[in-house]
Design an enzyme around this catalytic site. Structure first.
Site, PDB file in Angstrom:
ATOM      1  N   CYS A  25       0.815  -1.223   0.000  1.00  0.00           N
ATOM      2  CA  CYS A  25       0.000   0.000   0.000  1.00  0.00           C
ATOM      3  C   CYS A  25       0.850   1.276   0.000  1.00  0.00           C
ATOM      4  CB  CYS A  25      -0.948   0.006   1.191  1.00  0.00           C
ATOM      5  SG  CYS A  25      -2.196  -1.302   1.093  1.00  0.00           S
ATOM      6  N   HIS A  29      -1.472   3.299  -6.006  1.00  0.00           N
ATOM      7  CA  HIS A  29      -2.463   2.332  -6.477  1.00  0.00           C
ATOM      8  C   HIS A  29      -3.849   2.969  -6.389  1.00  0.00           C
ATOM      9  CE1 HIS A  29      -2.393   1.778  -2.100  1.00  0.00           C
ATOM     10  NE2 HIS A  29      -3.616   1.255  -2.203  1.00  0.00           N
ATOM     11  N   HIS A  69     -11.978  10.036  -9.549  1.00  0.00           N
ATOM     12  CA  HIS A  69     -10.821  10.149 -10.434  1.00  0.00           C
ATOM     13  C   HIS A  69      -9.837  11.217  -9.964  1.00  0.00           C
ATOM     14  CE1 HIS A  69     -13.381   7.615 -12.889  1.00  0.00           C
ATOM     15  NE2 HIS A  69     -12.261   7.222 -13.477  1.00  0.00           N
ATOM     16  N   GLU A 107     -12.797  -0.504  -0.015  1.00  0.00           N
ATOM     17  CA  GLU A 107     -11.806  -0.398  -1.083  1.00  0.00           C
ATOM     18  C   GLU A 107     -11.852  -1.615  -1.999  1.00  0.00           C
ATOM     19  OE1 GLU A 107      -8.285   2.145   1.118  1.00  0.00           O
ATOM     20  OE2 GLU A 107      -8.159  -0.038   1.139  1.00  0.00           O
TER      21      GLU A 107
END
Length: 117
Positions: A25, A29, A69, A107
């Site tokens: 992490c 990503h 986004h 997530e």
């Protein structure tokens, strides 16, 4: 107690750069996030609602304009963990809708973080 929920979606990138470099992490990503806001009330309003779902549209607009986004490290203060994202959306919703009782953030299809005071 009456409870309602509504789910919202957005896609965004983040990086937990405070983690060790070898942690997956820590790398840049992204996720297809799911946000579920929960509202609760002891009594229903005159229309039989905790709150009309249509009144939650400002959250969709906020998510679309500020999170979808985007790179979350540039949007949020503090680590962009699911836990902190849930707290952020809880605070935002509670300021608008006092019936807000919890926010969950996912997530992945297997993971959820929830903020409930």
């Amino acid at each position: 107690m009456f409870r309602i929920t509504k789910e919202f979606h957005f896609s965004a990138s983040h990086q937990l750069d405070h983690l060790p470099a070898d942690h997956q992490c820590a790398r840049l990503h992204g996720h297809n996030y799911r946000v579920v806001v929960e509202l609760a009330a002891d009594r229903l309003d005159k229309n039989g609602f905790v709150r009309d779902y249509h009144e939650l549209k400002p959250l969709k607009t906020y998510i679309d304009d500020s999170f979808d986004h985007r790179h979350l490290n540039e949007v949020l203060s503090g680590p962009s963990t699911a836990e902190n994202i849930a707290r952020h959306f809880y605070d935002w919703c509670k300021a608008r809708w006092p019936e807000t009782s919890a926010v969950k953030v996912s997530e992945t299809s297997k993971t959820w973080a929830e903020y409930r005071p």
